[in-house]
Write a protein that holds these residues in place. Structure first.
Motif, PDB file in Angstrom:
ATOM      1  N   GLY A 420       0.601  -1.404  -0.137  1.00 54.88           N
ATOM      2  CA  GLY A 420       0.133   0.037  -0.066  1.00 54.88           C
ATOM      3  C   GLY A 420       0.720   1.492  -0.126  1.00 54.88           C
ATOM      4  N   GLU A 421       2.237   1.104  -0.038  1.00 57.40           N
ATOM      5  CA  GLU A 421       3.176   2.185   0.155  1.00 57.40           C
ATOM      6  C   GLU A 421       2.837   3.112  -1.315  1.00 57.40           C
ATOM      7  OE1 GLU A 421       7.757   3.466  -0.162  1.00 57.40           O
ATOM      8  OE2 GLU A 421       7.187   1.555  -0.013  1.00 57.40           O
ATOM      9  N   GLU A 422       2.646   4.504  -1.071  1.00 55.82           N
ATOM     10  CA  GLU A 422       2.671   5.613  -2.053  1.00 55.82           C
ATOM     11  C   GLU A 422       3.945   6.339  -2.536  1.00 55.82           C
ATOM     12  OE1 GLU A 422      -1.941   6.383  -2.969  1.00 55.82           O
ATOM     13  OE2 GLU A 422      -1.360   6.994  -1.221  1.00 55.82           O
ATOM     14  N   GLN A 423       4.263   6.586  -3.730  1.00 56.73           N
ATOM     15  CA  GLN A 423       5.343   7.653  -3.880  1.00 56.73           C
ATOM     16  C   GLN A 423       4.816   8.549  -5.156  1.00 56.73           C
ATOM     17  OE1 GLN A 423       8.617   5.068  -4.761  1.00 56.73           O
ATOM     18  NE2 GLN A 423       9.272   5.678  -2.774  1.00 56.73           N
ATOM     19  N   PHE A 424       5.206   9.793  -4.965  1.00 62.68           N
ATOM     20  CA  PHE A 424       4.752  10.833  -6.075  1.00 62.68           C
ATOM     21  C   PHE A 424       5.796  11.866  -6.176  1.00 62.68           C
ATOM     22  CE2 PHE A 424       3.039  14.567  -7.937  1.00 62.68           C
ATOM     23  CZ  PHE A 424       2.229  14.119  -8.564  1.00 62.68           C
ATOM     24  N   PHE A 425       6.441  11.788  -7.236  1.00 64.76           N
ATOM     25  CA  PHE A 425       7.505  12.468  -7.903  1.00 64.76           C
ATOM     26  C   PHE A 425       6.926  13.485  -8.744  1.00 64.76           C
ATOM     27  CE2 PHE A 425       9.259   8.335  -6.928  1.00 64.76           C
ATOM     28  CZ  PHE A 425       9.946   8.600  -5.673  1.00 64.76           C
ATOM     29  N   ASP A 426       7.525  14.560  -8.622  1.00 61.15           N
ATOM     30  CA  ASP A 426       7.530  16.027  -9.506  1.00 61.15           C
ATOM     31  C   ASP A 426       8.827  16.033 -10.408  1.00 61.15           C
ATOM     32  OD1 ASP A 426       7.445  18.303 -10.891  1.00 61.15           O
ATOM     33  OD2 ASP A 426       6.677  19.543  -9.100  1.00 61.15           O
ATOM     34  N   ALA A 441       1.024  18.892   1.017  1.00 63.37           N
ATOM     35  CA  ALA A 441      -0.190  19.485   0.915  1.00 63.37           C
ATOM     36  C   ALA A 441      -0.193  20.034  -0.572  1.00 63.37           C
ATOM     37  CB  ALA A 441      -0.373  20.496   1.770  1.00 63.37           C
ATOM     38  N   ASP A 442       0.602  20.567  -1.060  1.00 63.56           N
ATOM     39  CA  ASP A 442       0.710  21.322  -2.289  1.00 63.56           C
ATOM     40  C   ASP A 442       0.232  20.329  -3.617  1.00 63.56           C
ATOM     41  OD1 ASP A 442       1.169  23.515  -1.306  1.00 63.56           O
ATOM     42  OD2 ASP A 442       3.395  23.611  -1.890  1.00 63.56           O
ATOM     43  N   ILE A 447      -2.111  14.266  -6.758  1.00 63.35           N
ATOM     44  CA  ILE A 447      -2.004  12.651  -6.630  1.00 63.35           C
ATOM     45  C   ILE A 447      -3.224  12.073  -6.576  1.00 63.35           C
ATOM     46  CG2 ILE A 447      -1.508  11.461  -4.535  1.00 63.35           C
ATOM     47  CD1 ILE A 447       0.387  13.422  -3.673  1.00 63.35           C
ATOM     48  N   GLN A 448      -4.476  12.732  -6.111  1.00 59.37           N
ATOM     49  CA  GLN A 448      -5.657  12.323  -6.394  1.00 59.37           C
ATOM     50  C   GLN A 448      -6.101  11.857  -7.791  1.00 59.37           C
ATOM     51  OE1 GLN A 448      -7.259  10.778  -3.985  1.00 59.37           O
ATOM     52  NE2 GLN A 448      -8.889  10.217  -5.356  1.00 59.37           N
ATOM     53  N   VAL A 449      -5.643  12.619  -8.865  1.00 57.85           N
ATOM     54  CA  VAL A 449      -5.935  12.497 -10.090  1.00 57.85           C
ATOM     55  C   VAL A 449      -5.247  11.444 -10.690  1.00 57.85           C
ATOM     56  CG1 VAL A 449      -5.659  13.480 -12.419  1.00 57.85           C
ATOM     57  CG2 VAL A 449      -6.539  15.059 -10.767  1.00 57.85           C
TER      58      VAL A 449
END
Length: 486
Positions: A420-426, A441-442, A447-449
């Motif tokens: 269930g781990e999540e990652q998000f990279f810009d 928060a930004d 992330i939801q999209v």
């Protein structure tokens, strides 16, 4: 006559290892020239970054869900209605594959008129005769038999003491350079130019095993890099820096803290193998000119996946990070048959399933309905109002590290299905994936999209990852989906 089509595949080459991409040390003069003679795609991905699923998408133009290969599994027969080579063969092309196929049965033609094979030292062919597959490396590999005919004694790829999957060990090639598999593939490809049917256009797939391990460049190329000040790999704030079990000491490790000198030798050898391949590609491009077909040949250069090479203390491939999943993708057209804007770069996100429709389109051959990829030709021609995809869906089964991801080359969302781990990279601000933004928060809305896109991609999949509304953690993974096993 229609243009000739040349598909040059390499194995395990990172997208950033091109001097035209301003890599600090790697030198690739011939690939740089191909890019100047065409278009370089900077956001090209292997959706499922290991050999078998990646090559299935290249040969069929289908997504990993449709090929059924969502992880790495050998010895599953290749039964596809339409293949890239078969479409060229039916359209009157003389078709030939030289080098790596990584299909099953190993000598399956997959639509080619002929295959001259070297897959490397395949796992299931290591035994001298495998009673389950009824194959052995001696019986299925053309390069090994060719090499032995030209050497004294029983010579084998294993003589170097390197494993076929080790990204942490290296040593120079032990025989004459012309006996290296990279040189052999080029020699065989030049011989095809001599033997081909001159009344037909040709489709040639040159598939180099290197820079996939073993890291064994000829000394002249290793010497270019061994004393250089090589760049340190990136280390994200999310990376494991402990390695309490000392996995980095395993010679075929996929992660861990590798002794510094051992790693530097491997790094130098990896870069050396890329330059070696580049020189041999230059040798073949010269042969195309000598045979008078260079300006009537459209060329696509790509890798099946990348190599992490120590990024975030990780090695090899299969994971969703840029070193593993981002691949070089160059479409070159010396004779300007495609009316493309040359010496340009495109940022649209492309993937390996786009190769089949692109090359068929370049030859004005109808694209089968089974193909799910998109031709990049409208992009390279700068056509107006081109409707392109917003993102690609990537995945790979890998035990507890099995994951699903969404990326458009500018940002990336990763969900590890077993934990269930999540990652998000810009990727615009942070192209080396140093900072996991999942809690910032930004980025909540973005992330939801991406999470919603993944939920929809997985809805209805047999593993039960998604019901179209939520993601479900801990569902059993399958490397090959049921429809590919029947």
């Amino acid at each position: 006559m229609k243009p000739n089509i040349l598909l040059i595949e390499v194995d395990q080459m990172r997208a950033d290892c091109l001097s035209i991409m301003d890599h600090p040390v790697v030198d690739t003069p011939n690939l740089d020239q191909l890019a100047r003679d065409g278009v370089l795609f900077t956001n090209a991905y292997a959706a499922t970054p290991s050999c078998v699923p990646a090559r299935a998408s290249i040969l069929t133009g289908m997504s990993q869900a449709s090929t059924g290969r969502v992880g790495y599994q050998d010895k599953v027969p290749w039964k596809y209605e339409n293949t890239l080579a078969d479409e060229f063969s039916k359209a009157g092309y003389h078709t030939q594959s030289i080098g790596k196929m990584h299909v099953y049965p190993t000598r399956s033609l997959c639509g080619f008129h002929n295959v001259i094979l070297h897959d490397g030292y395949m796992h299931y062919n290591r035994f001298k005769f495998n009673t389950k597959t009824m194959e052995s490396a001696d019986s299925v590999d053309d390069y090994l038999n060719w090499m032995r005919d030209r050497t004294i004694g029983h010579v084998d790829l294993s003589d170097l003491g390197l494993d076929c999957n080790s990204s942490t060990m290296a040593r120079p090639w032990h025989l004459a350079e012309e006996l290296h598999p990279t040189n052999w593939l080029t020699t065989q490809s030049i011989d095809f130019l001599r033997r081909r049917d001159p009344s037909k256009p040709f489709f040639l797939k040159m598939s180099y095993v290197r820079p996939h391990p073993p890291f064994d460049p000829p000394s002249v190329f290793y010497d270019m890099y061994r004393d250089m000040d090589l760049p340190d790999p990136p280390l994200g704030d999310w990376a494991d820096t402990n390695d309490r079990s000392r996995e980095g000491l395993n010679p075929v490790t996929a992660k861990g803290l590798v002794p510094k000198q051992r790693f530097q030798r491997a790094q130098a050898a990896y870069y050396a193998l890329i330059t070696h391949v580049d020189h041999q590609i230059g040798r073949f491009l010269n042969a195309l000119q000598e045979y008078g077909v260079y300006n009537n040949t459209i060329i696509l250069f790509v890798s099946d996946h990348g190599e992490l090479l120590g990024d975030h203390n990780l090695f090899r491939k299969s994971l969703p990070y840029e070193g593993s999943a981002n691949v070089p993708f160059i479409l070159a057209d010396p004779g300007n048959h495609l009316s493309m804007k040359k010496n340009s770069r495109l940022e649209e996100v492309v993937e390996l399933r786009d190769i089949m429709p692109t090359l068929l389109g370049a030859a004005n051959i109808a694209i089968p309905d089974t193909v799910e990829g998109k031709s990049v030709l409208p992009l390279v021609r700068k056509e107006q109002d081109v409707q392109w995809r917003e993102y690609i869906h990537g995945e790979h089964t890998l035990g507890n590290q099995s994951y699903q991801c969404i990326t458009n080359g500018k940002e990336k969302y990763i969900w590890y299905s077993q934990t269930g781990e999540e990652q998000f990279f810009d990727l615009i601000k942070d192209p080396k994936e140093l900072t996991n933004r999942i809690q910032e928060a930004d980025y909540v809305q973005r992330i939801q999209v991406r999470r919603e896109q993944l939920i929809q991609e997985l809805a209805g999949r047999e593993e039960g990852y998604s019901d179209g509304k939520s993601l479900f953690v801990g569902k059993a993974v399958k490397s090959t989906l049921a429809h590919a096993l029947t």
